[in-house]
Design an enzyme around this catalytic site. Structure first.
Site, short mmCIF file in Angstrom:
data_model
loop_
_atom_site.label_atom_id
_atom_site.label_comp_id
_atom_site.label_asym_id
_atom_site.label_seq_id
_atom_site.Cartn_x
_atom_site.Cartn_y
_atom_site.Cartn_z
N LYS A 266 23.64 19.14 -10.76
CA LYS A 266 23.86 20.51 -11.21
C LYS A 266 25.04 20.58 -12.19
O LYS A 266 25.91 19.70 -12.18
CB LYS A 266 24.18 21.40 -10.01
N ARG A 340 12.73 22.10 -0.58
CA ARG A 340 11.31 22.11 -0.20
C ARG A 340 10.92 20.80 0.46
O ARG A 340 10.00 20.78 1.29
CB ARG A 340 10.46 22.40 -1.44
#
Length: 490
Positions: A266, A340
């Protein structure tokens, strides 16, 4: 946590007081009583401020008399329109405006017992402050609201209702505390240890370590964790308050205690916020605590997958293929789409082990949901219309609002991989929150299931609706109400 008491007497003659005022031209009796006691100071202040009792408005009157430190007027909105959420907002605003008074009272007038109890709930949450790592002088600590009396005509009924709502408040506070902790303190092992303390409230708590998860085939979850020095955990919490043998309702939480993005790292700006990428797991933990504390007549199970997503020489690489607990293989194209992967294994595990009547997962899953819904609603995805309606109704009652988003085979097709059963991202930015939910749907089978993407509502950058900035505890009240509405026996 703020301590609440109830009284039908209008007692305070000094100190700090909040008065809840419905919208209208005539002030309620309790307002008139204290206006007379302060020689008209309240009515003069209200007129000067243009205060009419509108929902969400307030007027602070400092030192209205020699005996009162402050009296706070808090708007309720139109009397006939006040609901539980409106009462909680008013209670939260009152508590926040009385925050510097160690002891205070709030006069709720003729509000029903149920609404008065929700005022108390809002006040507890509005007074919340996470100050564990702030070194303060003892004198400063003494000037924080610690006790609040709720005064009104019908608070006897509120006192009867309060233990149940207090349990919910404790669950929300637990969730906020977990989300607020820094990642160097709350790693997966520490989170699991804190969950085990809930055994004292009657929860069955089981912790799965790396060996157990390896045996179960948690390849997707373990792949996310492999770059971190902190080992992953999966925690199973069970509350058996319903009929023996009845299938439970299941709640699943994403618990990434820090998310660097892995090798798909990130940007540095804002990465500190990723300590709260475990808010879904924190909400499930707080919910299970609430159900146990109020002895809810329901069978429920909470499963949270706890990992840290870090960059190292052992970290998962873009292009890796992992085998999930379901046996399905996943091509990992982006290591920052890790939540996920965690949920894939725990959803399958919960479904396979417990055969629940339904599953609801919560996750700070995508930035895309914030682009679509901002910070007002959480995204709701579901394969079952009745479940979706039940959740939305509970959200409307508690003010934790949900907006249903679509699922469909067109989105599912975007997850096709050339070398595995699926890939973990769609390959483009369009519909990112939808394709993430579509990915999760592959691991729930025919079980009624809902996915709540809470990325935009788990953390508040500023105070709002009487609630402080920081961790919101979003989902605890919503899911507690959902359980009350549709699944409790007795």
């Amino acid at each position: 946590m703020l301590q609440i008491s109830f009284s039908t007497q209008i007692e305070p003659t000094a100190g700090a007081l909040a008065i809840l005022v419905p919208e209208g031209d005539a002030y309620p009796t309790v307002f008139q009583t204290f206006d007379a006691a302060t020689q008209g100071a309240l009515s003069r202040a209200a007129k000067a401020e243009g205060f009419k009792g509108k929902d969400g408005t307030s007027c602070v009157v400092l030192a209205p008399s020699a005996s009162f430190e402050r009296i706070v007027l808090v708007g309720l909105g139109k009397a006939g329109d006040v609901d539980a959420w409106g009462a909680e907002k008013a209670g939260g605003l009152a508590a926040s405006l009385l925050a510097r008074a160690p002891e205070a009272a709030v006069a709720v007038g003729d509000l029903s017992g149920a609404l008065a109890a929700h005022v108390a709930l809002g006040a507890v949450l509005g007074a919340y402050h996470f100050g564990l790592y702030q070194t303060k002088k003892e004198d400063d600590k003494k000037h924080q609201l610690a006790e609040l009396s709720v005064l009104g005509a019908h608070v006897g009924a509120a006192e009867d209702l309060w233990p149940s709502l207090q349990a919910v408040a404790r669950g929300v506070v637990l969730t906020r505390d977990l989300v607020s902790e820094p990642a160097n303190v709350l790693n997966p092992v520490e989170f699991a240890e804190r969950a085990t303390t809930l055994r004292a409230h009657g929860l069955e708590v089981e912790v799965l370590d790396v060996a157990a998860m390896t045996e179960l085939g948690f390849g997707a979850l373990l792949g996310v964790a492999q770059g971190s020095a902190n080992e992953p955990r999966t925690v199973v919490m069970r509350w058996n308050g319903g009929k023996e043998g009845d299938a439970p309702v299941a709640f699943i939480g994403k618990g990434v205690t820090f998310d660097s993005g892995g090798i798909s790292i990130k940007p540095a700006a804002g990465m500190e916020d990723m300590k709260w990428d475990m808010a879904g797991a924190a909400t499930v933990t707080g919910l299970m605590a609430s159900l146990a504390l109020r002895k809810a007549p329901v069978n429920a199970v909470g499963v949270v997958g706890l990992v840290e997503n870090m960059v190292s020489g052992t970290a998962q690489r873009p292009g890796d293929v992992v085998r999930s607990a379901s046996g399905q293989t996943i091509e990992v194209l982006n290591t920052d789409a890790e939540g996920r992967l965690v949920l894939a294994d725990v959803l399958w595990y919960a479904r396979d082990r417990f055969a629940p009547r339904l599953m609801v997962d919560l996750a700070t899953l995508t930035g895309a949901i914030i682009v679509g819904l901002g910070h007002e609603y959480a995204g709701l995805f579901s394969n079952d219309d009745d479940l979706a309606v039940g959740l939305a109704d509970a959200g409307a009652f508690t003010g934790e609002k949900l907006w249903r988003m679509p699922l469909g085979k067109e989105y599912d097709a975007l997850l096709k991989s050339d070398i595995a059963d699926m890939q973990n991202i769609s390959g483009g930015r369009a519909g990112g929150s939808i394709t993430a939910a579509q990915f999760l749907k592959r691991f729930v089978g025919e079980t009624p299931w809902a996915h709540l993407d809470i990325a935009g509502v788990a953390w508040a950058s500023k105070a709002k609706n009487g609630q402080p900035k920081g961790a919101t505890g979003f989902g605890v009240r919503l899911l507690d109400r959902f359980v009350r509405n549709g699944f409790e026996q007795g």
